[in-house]
Design a protein around this motif. Structure first.
Motif, mmCIF file in Angstrom:
data_model
loop_
_atom_site.group_PDB
_atom_site.id
_atom_site.type_symbol
_atom_site.label_atom_id
_atom_site.label_comp_id
_atom_site.label_asym_id
_atom_site.label_seq_id
_atom_site.Cartn_x
_atom_site.Cartn_y
_atom_site.Cartn_z
ATOM 1 N N GLU A 34 -2.502 -0.661 1.686
ATOM 2 C CA GLU A 34 -1.467 -1.829 1.792
ATOM 3 C C GLU A 34 -1.724 -2.790 0.585
ATOM 4 O O GLU A 34 -0.701 -3.205 0.145
ATOM 5 C CB GLU A 34 -1.987 -2.489 2.968
ATOM 6 N N VAL A 35 -2.905 -2.642 -0.172
ATOM 7 C CA VAL A 35 -2.944 -3.266 -1.210
ATOM 8 C C VAL A 35 -2.231 -2.757 -2.364
ATOM 9 O O VAL A 35 -1.518 -3.406 -2.926
ATOM 10 C CB VAL A 35 -4.706 -3.038 -1.659
ATOM 11 N N LYS A 36 -2.188 -1.382 -2.167
ATOM 12 C CA LYS A 36 -1.428 -0.735 -3.242
ATOM 13 C C LYS A 36 0.267 -0.938 -3.285
ATOM 14 O O LYS A 36 0.912 -1.421 -3.879
ATOM 15 C CB LYS A 36 -1.292 0.656 -3.220
ATOM 16 N N LEU A 37 0.695 -1.237 -1.720
ATOM 17 C CA LEU A 37 1.865 -1.617 -1.636
ATOM 18 C C LEU A 37 2.235 -2.970 -1.790
ATOM 19 O O LEU A 37 3.246 -3.265 -2.253
ATOM 20 C CB LEU A 37 2.378 -1.388 -0.130
ATOM 21 N N ALA A 38 1.319 -3.733 -1.842
ATOM 22 C CA ALA A 38 1.479 -5.251 -1.915
ATOM 23 C C ALA A 38 1.733 -5.239 -3.649
ATOM 24 O O ALA A 38 2.530 -6.188 -3.928
ATOM 25 C CB ALA A 38 0.201 -6.086 -1.520
ATOM 26 N N LEU A 39 0.806 -4.547 -4.404
ATOM 27 C CA LEU A 39 1.029 -4.883 -5.723
ATOM 28 C C LEU A 39 2.333 -3.987 -6.256
ATOM 29 O O LEU A 39 2.921 -4.642 -6.983
ATOM 30 C CB LEU A 39 -0.177 -4.111 -6.627
ATOM 31 N N ALA A 40 2.616 -2.881 -5.670
ATOM 32 C CA ALA A 40 3.956 -2.331 -6.005
ATOM 33 C C ALA A 40 5.212 -3.289 -5.831
ATOM 34 O O ALA A 40 5.967 -3.329 -6.627
ATOM 35 C CB ALA A 40 3.978 -1.202 -5.247
ATOM 36 N N GLY A 41 4.863 -4.099 -4.579
ATOM 37 C CA GLY A 41 6.240 -4.719 -4.149
ATOM 38 C C GLY A 41 6.291 -6.024 -5.199
ATOM 39 O O GLY A 41 7.283 -6.361 -5.665
ATOM 40 N N ARG A 46 8.841 -8.797 -9.807
ATOM 41 C CA ARG A 46 8.814 -9.314 -11.202
ATOM 42 C C ARG A 46 9.904 -8.647 -12.087
ATOM 43 O O ARG A 46 10.736 -9.521 -12.674
ATOM 44 C CB ARG A 46 7.344 -9.284 -11.698
ATOM 45 N N ARG A 47 10.200 -7.600 -11.995
ATOM 46 C CA ARG A 47 11.382 -6.876 -12.634
ATOM 47 C C ARG A 47 12.402 -7.266 -12.277
ATOM 48 O O ARG A 47 13.417 -7.719 -13.162
ATOM 49 C CB ARG A 47 11.153 -5.362 -12.369
ATOM 50 N N LEU A 57 11.950 -2.325 -18.748
ATOM 51 C CA LEU A 57 10.486 -2.819 -18.516
ATOM 52 C C LEU A 57 9.561 -1.639 -18.666
ATOM 53 O O LEU A 57 8.404 -2.022 -19.433
ATOM 54 C CB LEU A 57 10.410 -3.053 -17.173
ATOM 55 N N ALA A 58 10.040 -0.409 -18.479
ATOM 56 C CA ALA A 58 9.018 0.670 -19.215
ATOM 57 C C ALA A 58 8.772 0.485 -20.376
ATOM 58 O O ALA A 58 7.462 0.780 -20.890
ATOM 59 C CB ALA A 58 9.402 1.996 -18.695
ATOM 60 N N ARG A 59 9.737 0.654 -21.077
ATOM 61 C CA ARG A 59 9.607 0.337 -22.752
ATOM 62 C C ARG A 59 8.679 -0.874 -23.084
ATOM 63 O O ARG A 59 7.666 -0.669 -23.939
ATOM 64 C CB ARG A 59 10.780 0.355 -23.304
ATOM 65 N N GLN A 60 8.822 -1.765 -22.466
ATOM 66 C CA GLN A 60 8.072 -3.125 -22.749
ATOM 67 C C GLN A 60 6.458 -2.992 -22.476
ATOM 68 O O GLN A 60 5.648 -3.406 -23.139
ATOM 69 C CB GLN A 60 8.642 -4.309 -21.901
ATOM 70 N N VAL A 61 6.269 -2.286 -21.478
ATOM 71 C CA VAL A 61 4.858 -2.005 -20.691
ATOM 72 C C VAL A 61 4.265 -0.950 -21.351
ATOM 73 O O VAL A 61 3.407 -0.464 -20.741
ATOM 74 C CB VAL A 61 4.636 -2.404 -19.321
ATOM 75 N N LYS A 62 5.107 -0.070 -22.092
ATOM 76 C CA LYS A 62 4.834 1.068 -22.631
ATOM 77 C C LYS A 62 4.281 2.239 -21.655
ATOM 78 O O LYS A 62 3.184 2.359 -21.768
ATOM 79 C CB LYS A 62 3.636 0.897 -23.690
ATOM 80 N N LYS A 70 7.480 5.542 -9.919
ATOM 81 C CA LYS A 70 6.567 5.779 -8.950
ATOM 82 C C LYS A 70 5.576 4.576 -8.726
ATOM 83 O O LYS A 70 5.209 4.401 -7.459
ATOM 84 C CB LYS A 70 5.671 6.792 -9.794
ATOM 85 N N MET A 71 5.335 3.725 -9.595
ATOM 86 C CA MET A 71 4.595 2.613 -9.425
ATOM 87 C C MET A 71 5.112 1.672 -8.256
ATOM 88 O O MET A 71 4.684 1.120 -7.390
ATOM 89 C CB MET A 71 4.295 1.697 -10.690
ATOM 90 N N GLU A 72 6.509 1.667 -8.540
ATOM 91 C CA GLU A 72 7.152 0.697 -7.513
ATOM 92 C C GLU A 72 7.205 1.122 -6.080
ATOM 93 O O GLU A 72 7.526 0.639 -4.932
ATOM 94 C CB GLU A 72 8.480 0.318 -7.840
ATOM 95 N N HIS A 73 6.989 2.441 -6.063
ATOM 96 C CA HIS A 73 6.805 3.228 -4.569
ATOM 97 C C HIS A 73 5.338 3.147 -4.050
ATOM 98 O O HIS A 73 5.190 4.073 -3.256
ATOM 99 C CB HIS A 73 7.608 4.429 -4.714
ATOM 100 N N ALA A 74 4.602 2.922 -5.015
ATOM 101 C CA ALA A 74 2.930 3.204 -4.759
ATOM 102 C C ALA A 74 3.050 4.801 -4.385
ATOM 103 O O ALA A 74 1.980 5.037 -3.659
ATOM 104 C CB ALA A 74 2.697 2.400 -3.526
ATOM 105 N N ASP A 75 3.501 5.321 -5.235
ATOM 106 C CA ASP A 75 3.141 6.993 -5.236
ATOM 107 C C ASP A 75 1.696 7.142 -5.075
ATOM 108 O O ASP A 75 1.003 6.549 -5.866
ATOM 109 C CB ASP A 75 3.735 7.477 -6.434
#
Lengths: 103, 103
Positions: A34-41, A46-47, A57-62, A70-75
């Motif tokens: 749930e913590v991961k999902l919250a962060l992913a959310g 923000r994006r 965004l990927a380019r910006q955050v390298k 995958k991050m956005e899905h809390a893979d």
DNA sequence: TGGCCATATGCCTGATCTGACATGTCGTTG
DNA sequence: CAACGACATGTCAGATCAGGCATATGGCCA
């Protein structure tokens, strides 16, 4: 992790609430997810608020578009660590992070 | 990480505040470290509150005394991920975690 | 001082994560 | 329908992390 994979499928679509006892997840495991999902959310939020595409965004955050997706899905291949670091580099403050984690 | 190592030496003793521009750390890097320090602090706090030794707690959360010691010092070989998982398995709630992160 | 306990540090090995590419899916628009 | 843009998924090599053994350091007390 591993049992979490099966869980992930169901979690799609951001059904916020209780991951809970879907299939023998201990309280700790589901809390962790749930913590991961919250962060992913928060990351998605923000994006979108900045109206950026994953690629931009990927380019910006390298990182790469695929990893960002995958991050956005809390893979399961994404750690809390990566989520926190990425959020911080999008300009999020630790208060922002605390806020979403606090449910 | 890497610059963080030099920083750590100074950070000892839990001088809470601003890690900041000690030596060319970007804002994100120092925020990240502060989050780690906050989580590490909570871990120590919880262990002491339960009057457990590192060895005993390590056994309970299924890790080693040495790794637990590193966690409590936010060692560079310890990730936020591990800290979060360990805290959760000591019985901390995500609210507890959010609370300390929120400074 | 020597023994003992708690904590800290160094290091190696196996496990997991990260980045990136390639490719796939889906929705829109000409 | 074809082409395109945005997002998702599979995979893998290289990077980083986790666990734990060995050992070191620092009280404390007889």
């Amino acid at each position: 992790m591993g049992k979490a994979e099966r869980f992930r499928a169901e979690a799609d679509g951001w059904s916020v609430g209780n991951a809970d006892e879907f299939l023998g997840l201990s309280a700790d495991e589901s809390t962790y997810i749930e913590v991961k999902l919250a962060l992913a959310g928060l990351l998605v939020e923000r994006r979108k608020a900045a109206s950026l595409t994953q690629s931009v965004l990927a380019r910006q955050v390298k990182t790469s578009q695929s990893r960002l997706a995958k991050m956005e899905h809390a893979d399961t291949t994404v750690s809390v660590d990566l989520l926190v670091r990425t959020l911080l580099s999008t300009g999020a403050s630790w208060q922002d992070i605390a806020r979403v984690i606090a449910a």
